[in-house]
Design a protein around this motif. Structure first.
Motif, short mmCIF file in Angstrom:
data_model
loop_
_atom_site.label_atom_id
_atom_site.label_comp_id
_atom_site.label_asym_id
_atom_site.label_seq_id
_atom_site.Cartn_x
_atom_site.Cartn_y
_atom_site.Cartn_z
N VAL A 1 0.89 -1.11 -0.15
CA VAL A 1 -0.14 0.04 0.01
C VAL A 1 0.83 1.22 -0.28
O VAL A 1 0.61 2.13 -0.85
CB VAL A 1 -0.81 0.01 1.29
CG1 VAL A 1 -1.68 1.31 1.41
CG2 VAL A 1 -1.93 -0.95 1.29
N GLY A 2 1.93 1.25 0.73
CA GLY A 2 2.90 2.41 0.57
C GLY A 2 3.50 2.58 -0.68
O GLY A 2 3.80 3.76 -1.17
N GLY A 3 3.93 1.46 -1.07
CA GLY A 3 4.40 1.68 -2.52
C GLY A 3 3.47 2.11 -3.54
O GLY A 3 3.94 3.02 -4.55
N LEU A 4 2.10 1.63 -3.57
CA LEU A 4 1.09 2.20 -4.42
C LEU A 4 0.90 3.72 -4.24
O LEU A 4 1.08 4.45 -5.16
CB LEU A 4 -0.12 1.17 -4.13
CG LEU A 4 -1.35 1.81 -5.06
CD1 LEU A 4 -1.01 1.40 -6.50
CD2 LEU A 4 -2.57 0.97 -4.61
N ILE A 5 0.82 4.16 -2.92
CA ILE A 5 0.80 5.32 -2.67
C ILE A 5 1.81 6.43 -3.29
O ILE A 5 1.69 7.17 -3.67
CB ILE A 5 0.12 5.77 -1.31
CG1 ILE A 5 -0.82 5.05 -0.83
CG2 ILE A 5 0.35 7.31 -0.89
CD1 ILE A 5 -0.96 4.82 0.65
N PHE A 6 2.76 5.66 -3.06
CA PHE A 6 3.92 6.47 -3.48
C PHE A 6 4.13 6.61 -5.05
O PHE A 6 4.38 7.76 -5.44
CB PHE A 6 5.45 5.70 -3.06
CG PHE A 6 6.73 6.28 -3.69
CD1 PHE A 6 7.29 7.69 -3.01
CD2 PHE A 6 7.46 5.96 -4.53
CE1 PHE A 6 8.39 8.04 -3.84
CE2 PHE A 6 8.63 6.28 -5.50
CZ PHE A 6 9.04 7.40 -4.70
N LYS B 1 3.70 10.17 -6.96
CA LYS B 1 4.85 10.51 -8.01
C LYS B 1 4.32 10.83 -9.52
O LYS B 1 4.68 11.86 -10.01
CB LYS B 1 5.67 9.49 -8.00
CG LYS B 1 7.02 9.77 -8.88
CD LYS B 1 7.95 8.81 -9.06
CE LYS B 1 9.25 9.01 -9.84
NZ LYS B 1 10.18 7.97 -9.99
N PHE B 2 3.38 9.94 -9.94
CA PHE B 2 2.93 9.96 -11.38
C PHE B 2 1.74 11.20 -11.36
O PHE B 2 1.88 11.85 -12.40
CB PHE B 2 2.39 8.72 -11.79
CG PHE B 2 3.55 7.90 -12.01
CD1 PHE B 2 4.51 8.02 -13.05
CD2 PHE B 2 3.80 6.58 -11.61
CE1 PHE B 2 5.70 7.47 -13.62
CE2 PHE B 2 4.62 5.66 -11.91
CZ PHE B 2 5.61 6.04 -12.89
N THR B 3 1.32 11.22 -10.51
CA THR B 3 0.00 12.31 -10.57
C THR B 3 0.56 13.64 -10.39
O THR B 3 0.30 14.69 -11.14
CB THR B 3 -0.95 12.17 -9.41
OG1 THR B 3 -0.51 11.96 -8.11
CG2 THR B 3 -1.91 10.97 -9.76
N SER B 4 1.84 13.89 -9.73
CA SER B 4 2.39 15.07 -9.46
C SER B 4 2.93 15.43 -10.66
O SER B 4 3.10 16.60 -11.14
CB SER B 4 3.22 15.06 -8.09
OG SER B 4 4.69 14.20 -8.43
N SER B 5 3.71 14.61 -11.31
CA SER B 5 4.62 14.78 -12.66
C SER B 5 3.44 15.08 -13.77
O SER B 5 3.90 15.85 -14.66
CB SER B 5 5.44 13.72 -13.09
OG SER B 5 4.70 12.41 -13.05
N SER B 6 2.30 14.57 -13.70
CA SER B 6 1.21 14.58 -14.86
C SER B 6 0.59 15.82 -14.79
O SER B 6 0.31 16.34 -15.78
CB SER B 6 0.44 13.54 -14.89
OG SER B 6 -0.48 13.46 -13.77
N SER B 7 0.50 16.49 -13.59
CA SER B 7 -0.11 17.67 -13.21
C SER B 7 0.75 18.85 -13.81
O SER B 7 0.49 20.10 -14.09
CB SER B 7 -0.67 17.77 -11.93
OG SER B 7 0.69 18.05 -10.97
N ARG B 8 2.17 18.85 -13.72
CA ARG B 8 2.86 19.66 -14.41
C ARG B 8 3.30 19.65 -15.62
O ARG B 8 3.77 20.40 -16.23
CB ARG B 8 4.49 19.61 -13.43
CG ARG B 8 4.51 19.74 -11.95
CD ARG B 8 5.92 19.69 -11.60
NE ARG B 8 6.25 18.35 -11.68
CZ ARG B 8 7.15 17.69 -10.95
NH1 ARG B 8 7.98 18.51 -10.13
NH2 ARG B 8 7.65 16.50 -11.02
N GLY B 9 2.66 18.57 -16.39
CA GLY B 9 2.79 18.53 -17.85
C GLY B 9 4.01 17.91 -18.41
O GLY B 9 4.62 18.09 -19.25
N ASP B 10 4.74 16.99 -17.67
CA ASP B 10 5.88 16.33 -17.84
C ASP B 10 5.90 15.15 -18.76
O ASP B 10 6.48 14.77 -19.53
CB ASP B 10 6.70 15.81 -16.68
CG ASP B 10 7.26 17.09 -15.76
OD1 ASP B 10 7.26 18.06 -16.25
OD2 ASP B 10 7.56 16.61 -14.61
N TRP B 11 4.45 14.78 -18.91
CA TRP B 11 4.06 13.62 -19.57
C TRP B 11 4.01 14.11 -21.03
O TRP B 11 3.80 13.94 -21.96
CB TRP B 11 2.90 13.13 -19.11
CG TRP B 11 3.03 11.77 -18.16
CD1 TRP B 11 3.32 12.48 -16.82
CD2 TRP B 11 3.05 10.66 -17.73
NE1 TRP B 11 3.30 11.63 -15.99
CE2 TRP B 11 3.37 10.38 -16.73
CE3 TRP B 11 2.86 9.60 -18.83
CZ2 TRP B 11 3.51 9.28 -16.08
CZ3 TRP B 11 2.88 8.47 -18.29
CH2 TRP B 11 3.18 8.14 -17.10
#
Length: 71
Positions: free
Chosen positions: A52-57, A61-71
């Protein structure tokens, strides 16, 4: 009080060595089963917390990078 009366005339080694050994022989399988179950349960809980900790991490990580437009 009746228990002290039963063990009053016995030597110390009967009270502290022989009787616990008899209890371990009679209930040894039950004791090992309960201890094994508890250890298995703790191990599964540890794995659950790690997953669960790995999933949350990963999600953070991916939602913060996608909200900045890195994808």
């Amino acid at each position: 009080m009746a228990r002290q009366g039963i063990f009053a005339g016995l030597p110390w080694w009967v009270k502290w060595v022989a009787i616990p050994l008899i209890v371990l022989v009679v209930f040894g399988g039950l004791i090992t089963t309960v201890v094994g179950f508890v250890i298995g349960l703790l191990f599964k809980a540890l794995i659950l917390v790690a997953l669960v900790g790995g999933l949350i991490f990963l999600v953070r990580k991916f939602t913060s990078s996608s909200s900045r437009g890195d994808w």
